[in-house]
Write an enzyme that holds these catalytic residues in place. Structure first.
Site, PDB file in Angstrom:
ATOM      1  N   HIS B  81       0.827  -1.225   0.000  1.00 12.16           N
ATOM      2  CA  HIS B  81       0.000   0.000   0.000  1.00 12.16           C
ATOM      3  C   HIS B  81       0.850   1.259   0.000  1.00 12.16           C
ATOM      4  O   HIS B  81       0.346   2.334  -0.321  1.00 12.16           O
ATOM      5  CB  HIS B  81      -1.043  -0.022   1.123  1.00 12.16           C
ATOM      6  CG  HIS B  81      -0.571   0.327   2.503  1.00 12.16           C
ATOM      7  ND1 HIS B  81      -0.180  -0.613   3.431  1.00 12.16           N
ATOM      8  CD2 HIS B  81      -0.451   1.515   3.125  1.00 12.16           C
ATOM      9  CE1 HIS B  81       0.151  -0.009   4.557  1.00 12.16           C
ATOM     10  NE2 HIS B  81      -0.003   1.283   4.402  1.00 12.16           N
ATOM     11  N   ASP B 218       1.167  -7.620   2.215  1.00 14.77           N
ATOM     12  CA  ASP B 218       1.326  -6.177   2.010  1.00 14.77           C
ATOM     13  C   ASP B 218       2.800  -5.796   1.863  1.00 14.77           C
ATOM     14  O   ASP B 218       3.362  -5.127   2.719  1.00 14.77           O
ATOM     15  CB  ASP B 218       0.666  -5.426   3.174  1.00 14.77           C
ATOM     16  CG  ASP B 218       0.357  -3.976   2.810  1.00 14.77           C
ATOM     17  OD1 ASP B 218       0.856  -3.514   1.759  1.00 14.77           O
ATOM     18  OD2 ASP B 218      -0.369  -3.308   3.566  1.00 14.77           O
ATOM     19  N   SER B 654       3.909   2.386   8.384  1.00 12.36           N
ATOM     20  CA  SER B 654       3.645   1.369   7.367  1.00 12.36           C
ATOM     21  C   SER B 654       4.912   1.096   6.576  1.00 12.36           C
ATOM     22  O   SER B 654       5.566   2.030   6.127  1.00 12.36           O
ATOM     23  CB  SER B 654       2.554   1.851   6.415  1.00 12.36           C
ATOM     24  OG  SER B 654       1.306   1.691   7.002  1.00 12.36           O
TER      25      SER B 654
END
Lengths: 725, 725
Positions: B81, B218, B654
């Site tokens: 992402h 991810d 992230s």
């Protein structure tokens, strides 16, 4: 610590070494001795086969639930939801026992339950297969077979019930391979002794129904009363507590994860031996169709009662039941999705048929009869949309009232033994009750919306599924457009059955009177009755053939399973059964583990103050002050509320006593987990769990919250907390 | 078996002996040595403080995410992402890299990311508190303080950035107690190397966002390129892979439950040191108000774009963002509900203030400054409805475009260093981008519906919260009814800013031109700009006062915590931090335990074939054929997909590398669990968990599914499966 880690390992990685599947007839248990011992049973399985001795003679039926004696004075424990009608019956707006709970502080305060409430004590199970099946194999007309089974059963029941005070019924086993006549003492004076507040007894309500983790105190106490002569009697103040031959010993230490546990009870109905084609039909057609119809009915009830709270209230029970159906169908479909039931069924059938080919003497004639069964079922499936709509139509308010009245008038002309099941003398009170109850469950506008929808669906059916009488009544014909609304204007406009007095005025009327009635609904019932009877006869024909053909399948299956060393338990049929397993959690999905016990803290976590999560202040205070007494589980640091066990139960088992390895009471079964909803069709060892209320929670609520000292003492439990106020 | 049972026990009963809370500045780690060692760290904490050495110099920022070097050739791993825009930028209807994934089979095939994509390598953190704070304590005018901080910061940044190739920023610590100047090398040529298909990289999509158990791959790979001279350069085919000073060693054995794990990254923002009153405001007002507004906006977007799929499409991103906001607000409120944050904050404040009263020298002037802070915050709260609506208004399409154009024209008249933040030269490309992008994100009818709602809410505000310029523009006056629809007819009817060419035609225009424009939206911006500037100045005044008053609170808190032997980490501020903890699950509620690892089988369980649960056939085949290679975890019997750890992260983290006890790469952080949503305000050790993708899953996907052998070899991992096709 050892215990919990073992349990956790059990959840994640290992399976018990025995099969938790099986609702065993008590007589089958000695056959399973090794497995029972492996699971942890500490008493001789033979002890569990004698229905007249401890513990089996303490396990009783309520007709729709199970219960058990827990004192020498006829004290009976069951689920709160099984005692619900007894509580509701004694409630009023001023004295709401559902909300407040109820505790009789002495015998004299115990309240009579609804007069229809019964306690059944099974006293005998007799194999009557020979009497009922004699000569049946020579018949090939389904209706003739059905008629024989029906007539012989009724005769056996009548003979058995002679003398009174007992209820007898013939139970079908393995689809008709075997028939049992079961005699039960029927106790008619049942009283409400104690029920915790609904906020305990129904904590979590419908939201938590079928859900784990659970925190429901689903227990209540009734008492069996008999006449001074010790025989069953109608309610009377002269009656005395019944003294059962035995009663369950309560073990206040409960069970721990990994422990042996068993339940004895009256499971209602399962479909474990249906064919792959039947399961496929359920998955591909029946559940989705019912779900779609029910959802549509929910919408119709909402829209046709919008702005009319009175009408909405009348359908509250219907809505609850439709919602429950939708949840159940969805749960079944979800379960099927996880398990691939059809494939599993087909694998089993293939393996079994391969074995039968190699062992043709094991079940002679199997192949031919299997073929016939498939044909019969296929014929039935060809009419499934019609049967679904027809069935639902006769459940609507107006159809059901008119149908009941006219049907009863027809049946009343026959000798009682020949009357249709459900319309015999003993059923008349129930029919009258249904007609009375309609007042609180019927609104013409809502009923019409539901009926209109069903008829519209009917009109869209293929020609092969038409019902001539219904077509005629609707005015359907070549090139004629049915004017449904006009028809319904007449049906609902020109009937007085919506009026309670008028409706009950027809109860017990002669069929000729009804045929002459100037009432659109009764005229409709007269016009459609030939179809009702014809379709009923069609269905009886199928039932009769199934009595012939399902046993053939079962004989093959039993022989095949026997070759693998596996005994076969019959599908549930409301008769007394035993299921055994261990206390254990499960993993519903990757990385999620459900522990097998919940704690008081979980009640606080769920508490919102709003129904159904509105724990009582008395209970919350006891929790926050950690008044746990010796009901605490030191490993959990709390009182265990509910627990899970790998047991095989179904509807009817509610209230079943959970017994430990020494056959002492350690809890009550009251629900299954969500993953068990499809277990009616296929038992999945990894996912199917029974939800039980822990005896320690029951005793703690009675002691620390409600001060039910009298009952504790009656069960030989020493109260630990001062009595409230 | 030992391992799993220990982990399970950890889940249910025990807490780690160290505090997992804390986003520590690398320099603070030696202070925490004992706790780090207790948790399991096997390297000297000093090693983690040197930003120019392994492993810290391998941890890089992307501006909004974290990433790390994993090869000597500038290969960078981050979340899927975080690489999303790079993948999207290279996608087209014909070649949908999001759907299909992308794998460059050689350097030459690596695709340039969006030109705005950057990789930042932190090279220096310098304490500039003295330069920035000099003499500030003598000021008491908030605007003057703010102006000083702003000007000095800009000067330091300008000085630091001289020479180019670097990005410098001043970071505020403890509300202004300390200021750090951070220098980062800014790599401008970033290329997309490899991304798995979205069905892996975004498996579970928004449904699983914030949810455990999780099964998302991810991760994706980028590469840093520099000019042939080794210096940062714009994209060019002559550029070469950057050779970082170090890169993370990949440990293909991953970590086990109970193991030490840490993440290094760039967390964006937390509010851990807000006052109880501020948290109460968030709970009682801000989250509910934003949620209500966002839900209303979602409804308005739906209704005003109904039947117009083009318009709906333009608001897809807005809808996603509003929905995400609603989920976030709800998650925060749920978290607050569980934790009673306000009470906890107040307990802390009371304890601290009691201690400060007993130790007045620890933070001189605390009481007085605390009082002032309360007053400033109360003044601000008095305008909170206005500020909420005003802020949202200027985010609408028409207000934002007109506002940007006019504001830029005003700022362009100043020397760059004095321009408002966001309107400096370096921001102009971004503003132009925003104006261009409006084409794909604006529909007049939807925009009008949103603006009308905001203005209606504004008109309902109390007189104390009015904005004179907005009232004047709306035509509000004594006894005059505002005709909002007429006003909006003019605003949307007499502007050409909805047209891309016209809108961009005004980009860079002089303010006098805009003031003379015959365009209703630009005229609105001109009319309201004095209010924009005044409210901005008001807000800067508050910020200035906070630079004074928050440090006072923090000094008190730090002194108090020090007295308890507890070091204090600063709130997240986008600078490099380290969090450490262990791999462990948690119990979200009574009787439910979340294991800390998910398995490949969980992907099959979730797979429905429908986005976002549409695993690829290649992957499903590899799972069903159990082609696990040595990536399998023998205890799990599967490849671990995601895992949980007690780590303290937030947005910006992230893509952060997860490092084992030896500081080797074992996974990537990519999300928090639902229960962690409110952790921005209060860290709850029992419930807050970080969700990470396991390095074994990353390598397994690369090897068994996508055949990314080139990259595996580059990371010194020996491929185990034949390359596909």
């Amino acid at each position: 610590m050892q215990r919990l880690s073992l349990a956790a390992l059990g959840l994640c990685l290992s399976l018990p070494t025995f099969a938790a599947e099986g609702m065993w007839q008590p007589g089958q248990l000695p056959e399973l001795e090794q497995s029972l011992v492996d699971a942890g049973l500490k008493v001789d399985p033979e002890k569990l086969t004698d229905l007249t001795k401890y513990p089996m003679n303490a396990v009783v039926g309520l007709g729709f639930c199970t219960a058990s004696f827990v004192s020498p004075m006829g004290l009976v424990v069951t689920n709160h939801h099984c005692a619900y009608s007894a509580i509701q019956y004694n409630s009023s707006a001023e004295k709401n026992l559902l909300n407040d709970g109820f505790l009789a502080t002495k015998l004299g305060e115990e309240l009579p339950a609804d007069p229809t409430q019964r306690i059944y004590v099974t006293t005998e199970i007799r194999d009557v297969s020979e009497q009922i099946r004699a000569g049946l194999d020579q018949l090939d007309d389904g209706n003739a077979i059905h008629q024989q089974v029906d007539a012989r059963s009724k005769a056996l029941v009548a003979e058995c019930e002679k003398g009174g005070g007992v209820r007898c019924d013939v139970y079908v086993i393995h689809g008709g391979m075997q028939f049992n006549l079961i005699r039960q003492m029927e106790i008619r004076d049942v009283r409400l002794v104690y029920a915790p507040a609904q906020a305990i007894g129904k904590f979590g309500g419908d939201v938590d129904n079928w859900i784990w983790p659970r925190h429901t105190g689903d227990f209540a106490y009734l008492r069996a009363y008999v006449g001074p002569d010790g025989k069953p009697a109608d309610h009377s103040s002269a009656n005395v507590p019944y003294r059962p031959d035995s009663y369950l010993k309560v073990n206040k230490d409960g069970v721990q994860p990994g422990d042996y546990v068993m339940v004895a009870g009256y499971p209602g109905r399962t479909n474990r031996y249906r064919l792959g084609t039947e399961v496929a039909d359920a998955i591909d057609w029946a559940y989705p169709s019912y779900m779609q119809l029910f959802k549509q009915q929910l919408e119709l009830i909402a829209s046709s009662s919008a702005g009319r709270p009175d009408a909405a209230l009348k359908y509250a029970a219907t809505v609850a039941s439709l919602n429950n159906g939708v949840k159940n169908f969805q749960g079944n479909l979800d379960g099927f999705g996880k398990l691939d039931v059809v494939a599993e069924k087909r694998r089993l059938e293939s393996a079994m048929e391969a074995w039968l080919q190699a062992n043709p003497d094991a079940a002679p004639g199997y192949a031919e009869q299997r073929l016939q069964l498939d044909q019969v079922l296929a014929q039935q499936r060809a009419q499934r949309e019609r049967d679904l709509l027809w069935g639902r139509l006769w459940r609507s308010g107006i159809f059901s009232a008119a149908g009941d009245l006219y049907r009863l008038s027809l049946e009343q002309t026959k000798p009682d033994a020949q009357r249709e099941y459900g319309y015999q003398q003993r059923d008349e009170v129930r029919i009258e009750g249904r007609l009375k109850r309609l007042d609180r469950r019927y609104d013409a506008q809502v009923d019409r919306a539901l009926v209109a929808d069903l008829l519209r669906r009917y009109l869209a059916l293929d020609a092969s599924q038409r019902v001539a009488e219904l077509d005629a009544w609707l005015g359907r014909g070549e090139g004629v457009e049915v004017n449904l609304e006009a028809k319904l204007d007449v049906l609902y406009g020109a009937t007085k059955l919506g009026n309670s007095e008028q409706r009950l005025g027809w109860f017990g009327a002669k069929s000729s009177q009804i045929r002459g009635a100037d009432d659109s609904a009764l005229q409709m019932a007269v016009a459609l009755m030939p179809a009702v009877l014809r379709l009923e006869s069609e269905s009886e024909r199928v039932k009769g053939l199934e009595y012939q053909l399902r046993p053939a399948f079962m004989r093959g299956l039993i022989a095949y399973k026997r070759s693998l060393g596996k005994p076969v338990y019959p599908d549930a049929n409301n008769s007394l059964r035993v299921s055994y397993g261990i206390v254990e959690g499960y993993s519903p999905r990757d990385a999620v583990n459900h522990a097998p016990q919940t704690r008081l803290q979980g009640i606080v976590e769920k508490h919102t103050g709003v129904d159904p999560f509105d724990a009582t202040q008395r209970q919350l205070a006891a929790i926050s002050e950690r008044r746990f007494g010796s009901y605490v589980d030191p490993e959990l640091g709390s009182v265990p509320v509910n627990f899970l066990a790998s047991l095989d139960i179904t509807g009817g088992n509610s209230g079943s006593p959970a017994l430990n390895a020494k056959a002492e009471l350690v809890g009550l079964a009251f629900d299954g987990n969500y993953e068990s909803m499809s277990s009616g069709w296929l038992f999945n060892q990894r996912l199917t769990r029974t939800i039980l209320v822990d005896v320690r929670y029951m005793l703690w609520v009675m002691d620390a919250v409600d001060g039910a000292h009298r009952l504790l003492k009656e069960m030989r439990i020493k109260p630990q907390f001062a009595n409230k106020q």
